[in-house]
Scaffold this motif. Sequence first.
Motif, PDB file in Angstrom:
ATOM      1  N   VAL A   1      35.287  37.627  42.870  1.00 60.05           N
ATOM      2  CA  VAL A   1      36.192  37.135  41.823  1.00 60.05           C
ATOM      3  C   VAL A   1      35.965  37.905  40.526  1.00 60.05           C
ATOM      4  O   VAL A   1      36.928  38.297  39.835  1.00 60.05           O
ATOM      5  CB  VAL A   1      35.993  35.622  41.612  1.00 60.05           C
ATOM      6  N   GLN A   2      34.709  38.149  40.176  1.00 57.87           N
ATOM      7  CA  GLN A   2      34.413  38.904  38.958  1.00 57.87           C
ATOM      8  C   GLN A   2      34.935  40.335  39.054  1.00 57.87           C
ATOM      9  O   GLN A   2      35.437  40.891  38.056  1.00 57.87           O
ATOM     10  CB  GLN A   2      32.908  38.903  38.699  1.00 57.87           C
TER      11      GLN A   2
ATOM     12  N   ILE B   1      37.552  41.307  40.738  1.00 55.67           N
ATOM     13  CA  ILE B   1      39.010  41.233  40.577  1.00 55.67           C
ATOM     14  C   ILE B   1      39.374  41.107  39.096  1.00 55.67           C
ATOM     15  O   ILE B   1      40.292  41.770  38.605  1.00 55.67           O
ATOM     16  CB  ILE B   1      39.569  40.045  41.381  1.00 55.67           C
ATOM     17  N   HIS B   2      38.639  40.255  38.386  1.00 55.75           N
ATOM     18  CA  HIS B   2      38.902  40.081  36.954  1.00 55.75           C
ATOM     19  C   HIS B   2      38.663  41.379  36.190  1.00 55.75           C
ATOM     20  O   HIS B   2      39.439  41.725  35.276  1.00 55.75           O
ATOM     21  CB  HIS B   2      38.012  38.969  36.402  1.00 55.75           C
ATOM     22  N   ARG B   3      37.604  42.102  36.533  1.00 55.72           N
ATOM     23  CA  ARG B   3      37.329  43.373  35.851  1.00 55.72           C
ATOM     24  C   ARG B   3      38.441  44.388  36.106  1.00 55.72           C
ATOM     25  O   ARG B   3      38.857  45.119  35.196  1.00 55.72           O
ATOM     26  CB  ARG B   3      35.982  43.937  36.306  1.00 55.72           C
ATOM     27  N   CYS B   4      38.925  44.430  37.341  1.00 58.56           N
ATOM     28  CA  CYS B   4      39.989  45.374  37.667  1.00 58.56           C
ATOM     29  C   CYS B   4      41.276  45.036  36.923  1.00 58.56           C
ATOM     30  O   CYS B   4      41.968  45.921  36.404  1.00 58.56           O
ATOM     31  CB  CYS B   4      40.236  45.377  39.179  1.00 58.56           C
ATOM     32  N   PHE B   5      41.611  43.744  36.875  1.00 61.55           N
ATOM     33  CA  PHE B   5      42.798  43.329  36.130  1.00 61.55           C
ATOM     34  C   PHE B   5      42.658  43.671  34.643  1.00 61.55           C
ATOM     35  O   PHE B   5      43.603  44.155  34.011  1.00 61.55           O
ATOM     36  CB  PHE B   5      43.029  41.825  36.300  1.00 61.55           C
ATOM     37  N   ALA B   6      41.485  43.396  34.074  1.00 64.57           N
ATOM     38  CA  ALA B   6      41.262  43.652  32.651  1.00 64.57           C
ATOM     39  C   ALA B   6      41.358  45.140  32.346  1.00 64.57           C
ATOM     40  O   ALA B   6      41.986  45.550  31.348  1.00 64.57           O
ATOM     41  CB  ALA B   6      39.898  43.112  32.230  1.00 64.57           C
TER      42      ALA B   6
END
Length: 290
Positions: A228-229, A231-236
């Motif tokens: 999950v982290q 995925i969040h880093r990639c989106f950011a």
Amino acid sequence: EAIQSQSEHPIAKALVEFIRLENAHAREQVSACLLKAHSVELEVGHGIRGIVDGREVFIGRIDNQSQTQTQRQEQDRTDEVYRKVGVFVDGNLQGVFRLGDVQRPGVAKALSALQQRGWKLAILSGDDSPHVQSLGLELQKSGIDLEECLGGLSPEQKKEHLDRFHALGLTTVMIGDGINDAIALASADVGIAVRGPSEIALRNAPIYMGANHLELIPRLLDASTNAVQAIHRCFAASLFYNCITIGLAATGYIHPWIAAVFMPISGITVLLMAWTARTFPPHSKSLTQT
């Protein structure tokens, strides 16, 4: 043996193996081993029933049969912590197997790790209550609440307890390895099937563990958090990159075609970030040798 050999339950397999080992040391094979069973029916959470030599044979939980006769047959009440499997012929108790088991390796360590994460732990088992309470006492230091160590439960009763947790607004995670856990695995918010004798558990759980080491459960949770982290880093990173290039192009600081060139570079960057993200944390070599 004629009845139990048609069951996939681990206890049934153990009993068949025990009978065959006993017969191997006998001078003559027991005639019952040559008999064939038919009309065999599996009663989930209770036992197995069939017809052998024209007589109805039931092998399973004693408390599903005549409790009065059971009490006459039992000679010692001090071994209540053992699981009891009765053999009934035409409704009459002919024998009792008393079975015991040991903790799986790493159970206490895995439960302690879950308890430290703030999880409330419970045991929902089809085994006899004294046996479950004894196991709960051994695991009490690992965070098990004795009031939530419940035995003698049918598959439907396990689901009812999960529904009770749902009614309290709790998120439920069910870990099981057998056919008696299938309903609970399907009704839990997250079902984790551990390698066991029945594929029904696999079909009813979104997560399946090929190894039977419960120490892998905390690692599975760490992997979920890391995923999950990532995925969040990639989106950011993608959002930041695109906002900068689009903003510069819109304000005239760079030519639009230069911003267009940077767009695929943004995708490659996100791909590399996802590729290099470590999902599962390192683990000891002992857990890989399964």
